[in-house]
Design a protein around this motif. Sequence first.
Motif, PDB file in Angstrom:
ATOM      1  N   ALA A  87       0.817  -1.216   0.000  1.00 33.90           N
ATOM      2  CA  ALA A  87       0.000   0.000   0.000  1.00 33.90           C
ATOM      3  C   ALA A  87       0.853   1.269   0.000  1.00 33.90           C
ATOM      4  O   ALA A  87       0.642   2.176  -0.812  1.00 33.90           O
ATOM      5  N   VAL A  88       1.812   1.359   0.901  1.00 33.86           N
ATOM      6  CA  VAL A  88       2.618   2.586   1.000  1.00 33.86           C
ATOM      7  C   VAL A  88       3.431   2.782  -0.273  1.00 33.86           C
ATOM      8  O   VAL A  88       3.445   3.865  -0.877  1.00 33.86           O
ATOM      9  N   ASP A 119       9.047  -7.843  -4.137  1.00 33.49           N
ATOM     10  CA  ASP A 119       7.879  -8.244  -3.334  1.00 33.49           C
ATOM     11  C   ASP A 119       7.703  -9.759  -3.426  1.00 33.49           C
ATOM     12  O   ASP A 119       8.140 -10.389  -4.401  1.00 33.49           O
ATOM     13  N   VAL A 178      13.530 -11.746  -0.773  1.00 31.12           N
ATOM     14  CA  VAL A 178      14.072 -12.627   0.269  1.00 31.12           C
ATOM     15  C   VAL A 178      13.025 -12.656   1.368  1.00 31.12           C
ATOM     16  O   VAL A 178      12.677 -11.604   1.927  1.00 31.12           O
ATOM     17  N   CYS A 185       9.615  -0.663   2.714  1.00 30.28           N
ATOM     18  CA  CYS A 185       8.171  -0.435   2.881  1.00 30.28           C
ATOM     19  C   CYS A 185       7.495  -1.795   2.976  1.00 30.28           C
ATOM     20  O   CYS A 185       6.329  -1.942   2.588  1.00 30.28           O
ATOM     21  N   ALA A 186       8.208  -2.802   3.415  1.00 30.97           N
ATOM     22  CA  ALA A 186       7.634  -4.146   3.519  1.00 30.97           C
ATOM     23  C   ALA A 186       7.100  -4.368   4.935  1.00 30.97           C
ATOM     24  O   ALA A 186       7.166  -3.488   5.795  1.00 30.97           O
ATOM     25  N   THR A 207       5.884  -5.725   8.714  1.00 31.99           N
ATOM     26  CA  THR A 207       6.488  -5.766  10.046  1.00 31.99           C
ATOM     27  C   THR A 207       6.789  -7.213  10.410  1.00 31.99           C
ATOM     28  O   THR A 207       5.907  -8.075  10.367  1.00 31.99           O
ATOM     29  N   TYR A 209      18.508  -7.611   3.504  1.00 31.32           N
ATOM     30  CA  TYR A 209      18.432  -6.474   2.566  1.00 31.32           C
ATOM     31  C   TYR A 209      19.369  -5.349   3.033  1.00 31.32           C
ATOM     32  O   TYR A 209      20.087  -4.756   2.226  1.00 31.32           O
ATOM     33  N   ASP A 239      10.262   3.100  11.497  1.00 31.54           N
ATOM     34  CA  ASP A 239       8.808   3.131  11.566  1.00 31.54           C
ATOM     35  C   ASP A 239       8.253   4.536  11.251  1.00 31.54           C
ATOM     36  O   ASP A 239       8.283   5.414  12.119  1.00 31.54           O
ATOM     37  N   THR A 244       3.333   8.501  11.143  1.00 30.98           N
ATOM     38  CA  THR A 244       2.302   9.011  10.245  1.00 30.98           C
ATOM     39  C   THR A 244       1.031   9.512  10.935  1.00 30.98           C
ATOM     40  O   THR A 244       0.615  10.634  10.712  1.00 30.98           O
ATOM     41  N   ASP A 296      -1.369  -4.485   6.091  1.00 28.57           N
ATOM     42  CA  ASP A 296      -0.539  -4.176   7.251  1.00 28.57           C
ATOM     43  C   ASP A 296      -1.295  -4.536   8.535  1.00 28.57           C
ATOM     44  O   ASP A 296      -0.738  -5.133   9.459  1.00 28.57           O
ATOM     45  N   LYS A 299       5.578  -3.647  16.624  1.00 29.49           N
ATOM     46  CA  LYS A 299       4.951  -2.334  16.435  1.00 29.49           C
ATOM     47  C   LYS A 299       4.700  -1.659  17.783  1.00 29.49           C
ATOM     48  O   LYS A 299       4.910  -0.460  17.947  1.00 29.49           O
TER      49      LYS A 299
HETATM   50  N1  LIG Z   1       1.054   3.376   6.311  1.00 28.94           N
HETATM   51  C1  LIG Z   1       1.474   3.837   7.436  1.00 28.94           C
HETATM   52  O1  LIG Z   1       0.950   4.803   7.942  1.00 28.94           O
HETATM   53  C2  LIG Z   1       2.661   3.208   8.089  1.00 28.94           C
HETATM   54  C3  LIG Z   1       3.215   3.865   9.188  1.00 28.94           C
HETATM   55  C4  LIG Z   1       4.328   3.323   9.815  1.00 28.94           C
HETATM   56  C5  LIG Z   1       4.875   2.153   9.336  1.00 28.94           C
HETATM   57  N2  LIG Z   1       4.306   1.515   8.294  1.00 28.94           N
HETATM   58  C6  LIG Z   1       4.917   0.260   7.886  1.00 28.94           C
HETATM   59  O2  LIG Z   1       5.209   0.296   6.518  1.00 28.94           O
HETATM   60  C7  LIG Z   1       5.178  -1.051   6.040  1.00 28.94           C
HETATM   61  C8  LIG Z   1       4.339  -1.093   4.783  1.00 28.94           C
HETATM   62  O3  LIG Z   1       2.988  -0.807   5.076  1.00 28.94           O
HETATM   63  P1  LIG Z   1       1.875  -1.118   3.994  1.00 28.94           P
HETATM   64  O4  LIG Z   1       0.598  -0.568   4.524  1.00 28.94           O
HETATM   65  O5  LIG Z   1       2.345  -0.708   2.669  1.00 28.94           O
HETATM   66  O6  LIG Z   1       1.808  -2.707   4.078  1.00 28.94           O
HETATM   67  P2  LIG Z   1       1.412  -3.744   2.917  1.00 28.94           P
HETATM   68  O7  LIG Z   1       1.122  -5.016   3.615  1.00 28.94           O
HETATM   69  O8  LIG Z   1       0.384  -3.168   2.010  1.00 28.94           O
HETATM   70  O9  LIG Z   1       2.747  -3.856   2.055  1.00 28.94           O
HETATM   71  C9  LIG Z   1       3.862  -4.559   2.482  1.00 28.94           C
HETATM   72  C10 LIG Z   1       4.363  -5.348   1.298  1.00 28.94           C
HETATM   73  O10 LIG Z   1       5.611  -5.934   1.678  1.00 28.94           O
HETATM   74  C11 LIG Z   1       5.672  -7.209   1.084  1.00 28.94           C
HETATM   75  N3  LIG Z   1       6.696  -7.963   1.792  1.00 28.94           N
HETATM   76  C12 LIG Z   1       6.652  -8.531   3.008  1.00 28.94           C
HETATM   77  N4  LIG Z   1       7.827  -9.077   3.325  1.00 28.94           N
HETATM   78  C13 LIG Z   1       8.655  -8.835   2.293  1.00 28.94           C
HETATM   79  C14 LIG Z   1      10.009  -9.140   2.030  1.00 28.94           C
HETATM   80  N5  LIG Z   1      10.742  -9.809   2.908  1.00 28.94           N
HETATM   81  N6  LIG Z   1      10.553  -8.721   0.861  1.00 28.94           N
HETATM   82  C15 LIG Z   1       9.804  -8.029  -0.052  1.00 28.94           C
HETATM   83  N7  LIG Z   1       8.510  -7.729   0.148  1.00 28.94           N
HETATM   84  C16 LIG Z   1       7.943  -8.130   1.300  1.00 28.94           C
HETATM   85  C17 LIG Z   1       4.261  -7.735   1.196  1.00 28.94           C
HETATM   86  O11 LIG Z   1       4.040  -8.764   0.269  1.00 28.94           O
HETATM   87  C18 LIG Z   1       3.459  -6.482   0.892  1.00 28.94           C
HETATM   88  O12 LIG Z   1       3.155  -6.360  -0.485  1.00 28.94           O
HETATM   89  C19 LIG Z   1       4.632  -1.922   7.168  1.00 28.94           C
HETATM   90  O13 LIG Z   1       5.704  -2.528   7.848  1.00 28.94           O
HETATM   91  C20 LIG Z   1       3.988  -0.921   8.067  1.00 28.94           C
HETATM   92  O14 LIG Z   1       3.942  -1.333   9.424  1.00 28.94           O
HETATM   93  C21 LIG Z   1       3.209   2.021   7.642  1.00 28.94           C
END
Ligand SMILES: NC(=O)c1ccc[n+]([C@@H]2O[C@H](COP(=O)([O-])OP(=O)(O)OC[C@H]3O[C@@H](n4cnc5c(N)ncnc54)[C@H](O)[C@@H]3O)[C@@H](O)[C@H]2O)c1
Length: 448
Positions: free
Chosen positions: A33-34, A93, A130, A176-177, A179, A212, A252, A255, A288, A301
């Motif tokens: 998503a992010v 991904d 990975v 951005c993967a 947690t 990574y 982290d 946001t 997430d 988290k």
């Molecule tokens: N959106 C926010 O406000 C926010 C705030 C703080 C932290 N975060 C963190 O940012 C991260 C991303 O959030 P999101 O909403 O996009 O989540 P999401 O689940 O939509 O996207 C994460 C992506 O990472 C992929 N992934 C997981 N492990 C992986 C790996 N080892 N290698 C490659 N890809 C991998 C998943 O398949 C997924 O597509 C999360 O860890 C979340 O906690 C988000």
Amino acid sequence: MPLSKESGLGAASASQIQPAKGKLGVMVVGLGAVATTLIAGVEAVRKGVAKPIGSLTQMGTIRLGKRTDANTPLIKDFVPLADLNDIVFTGWDIFDDNVYEAAAHAKVLEKDQLEAIRPYLEAIKPMPAVFDQYYVKRLNGTNIKTGKNKMDLANQLRADIQAFKRTVSRVVIIWCASTEIFLEPSEVHDSVEAFEKGLEENHINIAPSMIYAYAAMKEGVPFANGAPNLTVDLPFIQELSKENFAPICGKDFKTGQTFVKTVLAPAFKARMLGVAGWYSTNILGNRDGEVLDDPESFKTKEESKLGALEYIFQPELYPDLYKDLYHKVRINYYPPRGDNKEGWDNIDIFGWLGYPMQIKVDFLCRDSILAAPLALDLVLFLDLAKRTTGLCGIGIQEWLSFYFKAPMTAPGLYPEHDLFIQSMKLKNTLRHVMGEELITHLGLEYYD
Ligand SMILES: NC(=O)c1ccc[n+]([C@@H]2O[C@H](COP(=O)([O-])OP(=O)(O)OC[C@H]3O[C@@H](n4cnc5c(N)ncnc54)[C@H](O)[C@@H]3O)[C@@H](O)[C@H]2O)c1
């Protein structure tokens, strides 16, 4: 440093900064998503159909000199940042969806907006990741690298980075993967030698995110950590970061709820108001949220979200106000809301003679809409750090604390969580590397 005649500390000597020539390659770990909101957003801005709201590098200004000088350029005109038109995205991904499909799945941006840039998004396809489900229990994908051990996987990531490097001038990596489960630093993270031995032996305390980060450091590539995972918060990574001039920052993205928390808490403290309790709860329904529904990922988290108040309130200095503060954070997975998170805070404060009061915050936010501009700023600022003599060899970029829930600091330093101190630190760092006078807001010179 002597105080100057004007509003601040004496001008620093400027660092040398290489110009932002050529293409900036941005490798995103996790095209969820992010990441897709970031990539689609940058393309929409480049096409002139949307504005980069929320991005300090694109919309922010910086005051230079005295208030009477009326000199407030845009940050992007003051420091040599990469132009958005020069950014090239790629990523990894565990799902093989291209960025259009992943963005459609994430349901953050409207369908029409995605359709307008569909060919661009479809052309970005994730490289195999990975990944090991042991570290993210709620996910299972097929676009995954295989290798004889974790060292082999690290070498495959290094090969991906080297191949991408050949197509652009500079590279930055951002996590951005998802947690991962809660892990604590252990001996395998103490030194580069211990970690490399651990990679060969498939040590269980080595999570994918660390592989990574290790690959990035070995390739001299800056790395930002948007999740609460340990990743770059480890001694051996910090050693490699300095050695290979690969700046790091985390962790982290700050946001939604923590962003608001780090604005309100300093206000209470500035006024010497007490806080008896702070109850924070969230509902969210994106992937997430699903990952964080697993108690082991939630613990990672939770640790990151809990730290801020303790550091801001300094209960050891103000026991009458904050010693007994009860702080609780909950996150509940609630699919109907998707990415549109709702975060509630109930704050029990007390004032003069101990009389209690309450504050309620109900933030109906959009998680990825808040996170994408932070991710953009981070890659641009890390690229700047890599090109700046005073920043590229120091490892942790504490001046980027502004963007994080659990900011990294040099060993022995407590992190600065107050959003406005973080903002001042960031802007003063920019003034410092450009040889401009720092601003302290003293202001006595106006009354001479
Ligand atoms: N959106 C926010 O406000 C926010 C705030 C703080 C932290 N975060 C963190 O940012 C991260 C991303 O959030 P999101 O909403 O996009 O989540 P999401 O689940 O939509 O996207 C994460 C992506 O990472 C992929 N992934 C997981 N492990 C992986 C790996 N080892 N290698 C490659 N890809 C991998 C998943 O398949 C997924 O597509 C999360 O860890 C979340 O906690 C988000």
